[in-house]
Structure formats: structure tokens, C-alpha cells
Write an enzyme that holds these catalytic residues in place. Sequence first.
Site, PDB file in Angstrom:
ATOM      1  N   PRO A   1      74.224  64.975  27.951  1.00  0.00           N
ATOM      2  CA  PRO A   1      72.785  65.169  27.931  1.00  0.00           C
ATOM      3  C   PRO A   1      72.330  66.553  28.360  1.00  0.00           C
ATOM      4  O   PRO A   1      72.681  67.028  29.432  1.00  0.00           O
ATOM      5  CB  PRO A   1      72.255  64.128  28.925  1.00  0.00           C
ATOM      6  CG  PRO A   1      73.418  63.438  29.490  1.00  0.00           C
ATOM      7  CD  PRO A   1      74.634  64.170  29.106  1.00  0.00           C
ATOM      8  N   GLU A   2      71.559  67.192  27.492  1.00  0.00           N
ATOM      9  CA  GLU A   2      70.721  68.299  27.916  1.00  0.00           C
ATOM     10  C   GLU A   2      69.306  67.758  27.771  1.00  0.00           C
ATOM     11  O   GLU A   2      69.120  66.569  27.571  1.00  0.00           O
ATOM     12  CB  GLU A   2      70.976  69.536  27.051  1.00  0.00           C
ATOM     13  CG  GLU A   2      72.386  70.090  27.257  1.00  0.00           C
ATOM     14  CD  GLU A   2      72.585  71.461  26.638  1.00  0.00           C
ATOM     15  OE1 GLU A   2      71.624  72.234  26.548  1.00  0.00           O
ATOM     16  OE2 GLU A   2      73.722  71.759  26.231  1.00  0.00           O
TER      17      GLU A   2
ATOM     18  N   LYS B   1      66.222  68.233  32.750  1.00  0.00           N
ATOM     19  CA  LYS B   1      67.201  67.168  32.552  1.00  0.00           C
ATOM     20  C   LYS B   1      66.977  66.015  33.522  1.00  0.00           C
ATOM     21  O   LYS B   1      67.806  65.107  33.600  1.00  0.00           O
ATOM     22  CB  LYS B   1      68.618  67.732  32.743  1.00  0.00           C
ATOM     23  CG  LYS B   1      68.908  68.943  31.865  1.00  0.00           C
ATOM     24  CD  LYS B   1      70.190  69.644  32.308  1.00  0.00           C
ATOM     25  CE  LYS B   1      70.301  71.017  31.666  1.00  0.00           C
ATOM     26  NZ  LYS B   1      71.357  71.840  32.284  1.00  0.00           N
TER      27      LYS B   1
ATOM     28  N   ARG C   1      81.875  59.857  34.064  1.00  0.00           N
ATOM     29  CA  ARG C   1      82.406  60.823  35.027  1.00  0.00           C
ATOM     30  C   ARG C   1      81.701  60.826  36.376  1.00  0.00           C
ATOM     31  O   ARG C   1      82.077  61.589  37.258  1.00  0.00           O
ATOM     32  CB  ARG C   1      82.366  62.219  34.410  1.00  0.00           C
ATOM     33  CG  ARG C   1      83.400  62.410  33.306  1.00  0.00           C
ATOM     34  CD  ARG C   1      83.342  63.801  32.723  1.00  0.00           C
ATOM     35  NE  ARG C   1      83.636  64.839  33.693  1.00  0.00           N
ATOM     36  CZ  ARG C   1      83.601  66.141  33.427  1.00  0.00           C
ATOM     37  NH1 ARG C   1      83.275  66.558  32.229  1.00  0.00           N
ATOM     38  NH2 ARG C   1      83.888  67.025  34.352  1.00  0.00           N
TER      39      ARG C   1
ATOM     40  N   ARG D   1      80.021  79.238  32.787  1.00  0.00           N
ATOM     41  CA  ARG D   1      80.250  78.299  31.691  1.00  0.00           C
ATOM     42  C   ARG D   1      80.882  79.001  30.512  1.00  0.00           C
ATOM     43  O   ARG D   1      80.626  80.180  30.269  1.00  0.00           O
ATOM     44  CB  ARG D   1      78.921  77.667  31.250  1.00  0.00           C
ATOM     45  CG  ARG D   1      78.131  77.044  32.386  1.00  0.00           C
ATOM     46  CD  ARG D   1      78.873  75.914  33.056  1.00  0.00           C
ATOM     47  NE  ARG D   1      79.170  74.842  32.118  1.00  0.00           N
ATOM     48  CZ  ARG D   1      78.333  73.888  31.808  1.00  0.00           C
ATOM     49  NH1 ARG D   1      77.161  73.823  32.389  1.00  0.00           N
ATOM     50  NH2 ARG D   1      78.657  72.968  30.935  1.00  0.00           N
TER      51      ARG D   1
END
Length: 260
Positions: free
Chosen positions: A2-3, A59, A122, A250
Site C-alpha cells: 500500500p501507498e 498512508k 509482515r 530506498r
Amino acid sequence: MPEMLEVESYRQIASRALGRRIEAVEVRDPWFVKGGIDPDAVVAALRRRRFVADRRIGKLLLLDTDDGSTLGVRFGMTGVLELDGVDGIDGLAYGSTRRDPAWERFIVHFDGGGSLRVRDARRLGGVELDPDESRLGPDATTVDRTTLSDALFGSAAPVKARLMDQSRIAGLGNLLTDDLLWRARIDPTRTAGSLDAGEVRRLHSAMRATLRVLGRRGGSHTGDLQDQRHRDGHCPRCGSLLQRQSVGGRTTYWCPAEQI
DNA sequence: CCGGATGTTCACCT
DNA sequence: GAGGTGAACATCCG
């Protein structure tokens, strides 16, 4: 996964639960409750209440109760919201669609049998009571050119890092940011404060276009760069070999020929 | 088997 | 103070 585009979809799914009475709350994974609050306190705050408003900042999904408290939900990289057995990502382009009951971390049961479930393989997401909303900048969909300019001004950080700084602008993740920088033809490693007015203008319109187009296509995984996010990936416009490097912590892909 | 993956937070450097 | 790096979380995928 998800963004902000995915979380927006989660918000819309959650809105269908507004007005229902909460019968019970199940904290399957106490570790999933954040903010240093006892999981029982979250359960107590929601019991017998109703959600009366659904909001989203970046988010972060926010569900307000009729009692004045707010449930905040973050989805990390693998979180999914499910209402009455329907995933909030149905209709979006996604990776794995596997559902494992073991991944259900937090469940809100409503009178009448429906339920709102947060699934997260996760465990990088979490729920929080009354999260500090002031830590987030304005949602990316509402950011105007001046706000964007202010967010970049005077910063020595790479422009990509600045765009992903949730306290400056809320909602942009790794994929959306790479795609909008590609669309704006700006090198992600450029010092944020070094962009001139024309570049900020380009960046702003690219940001808006990326959110609109990818939103329509089906989420942050539908970017123009998506299929080329691997070693030996090429620029969809000019065919150059994409550069791959860690920027702002990233993995980042960009076209060294066009993004300058 | 190994590396990398959409996110956030924190300790520890420079 | 600002920014960078790596770790942590746990699992899947190529």
C-alpha cells in the site's frame, strides 16, 4: 503494497462500515497495537461504539468513533483491509492475493455479523488509538505548487528523500515517487533545494498526473516504470538502461539520459 | 540459496 | 540540526 492510492481504496471500503455498532474487537496480535497503549484500552475504546467518519492522510487511515476517539491504521508494506470478506484491494493491481488467516492481526466485529479485518503478513503495519496527525504533512492530493516548493526549499537532501518525507508531504512511497520523478524528468539524487521554479512546476504537475493516472489504472503498481524495476530495466520513453541506486534509503530507478 | 520487496522507527554515525 | 546507514519487524517471490 500500500501507498496512498491503495489506502484510499481501503478508506472507501471502510466507509461502508460507518454507522454500524461495534460488537467486539479482537486483537489477534497484541504487538500490532502501537503507541504504547494497552491493547485492552483499544478494545474498550471501540466496544459498543460506531465509526462515524472515514479519513485518510497519506498512508494513514483514520476512523472516527461517535465517542470522539479515532482508530488509526497503518498498513506497512503488506497490509490489507477487508470488510465483510471483501478486500480493499480488489480491483487494484497487486502482487500476492493470498489470504492466510494467520495474518489477521486486528478484527472489528459488528452487530449483525460483518467484520473489518486488518491482514498483514509482515507485521510492518499497526493500529493506534488517537494517532498524532500533526506529524504528517498535507496529503499529496491536496499539495499545491507553493506547498511543494516550500517542502523542497533550502534542503540539502535528495529531492526523492524530501518527497517521501511524510512530515513534509504525506502519501508518496517508493514506487509513486520514482514514477513521478520520471514523468517530471528530474534526477532523484538532485539536491531538493536546487530545483528552479520551472522544475518545481514540472514536478508538481507530474505529481498530480501520476496520482490521477495511476489511481485510475489501479494503484501504485501500475506506474510506467513498474515493469522496468529490475536490473537491465530500460526507460519506457527513450530505451536507455535505467540507473539503479539507493536514494533516501530506498532502491531507486531512473533514466540517466532524460532525468537531469 | 540469496537478494530484494510497497513502510516506519530508532540507534548510531558523519 | 541535518542527513545517511543499517537494523528490526516476517514473509513471499524470482
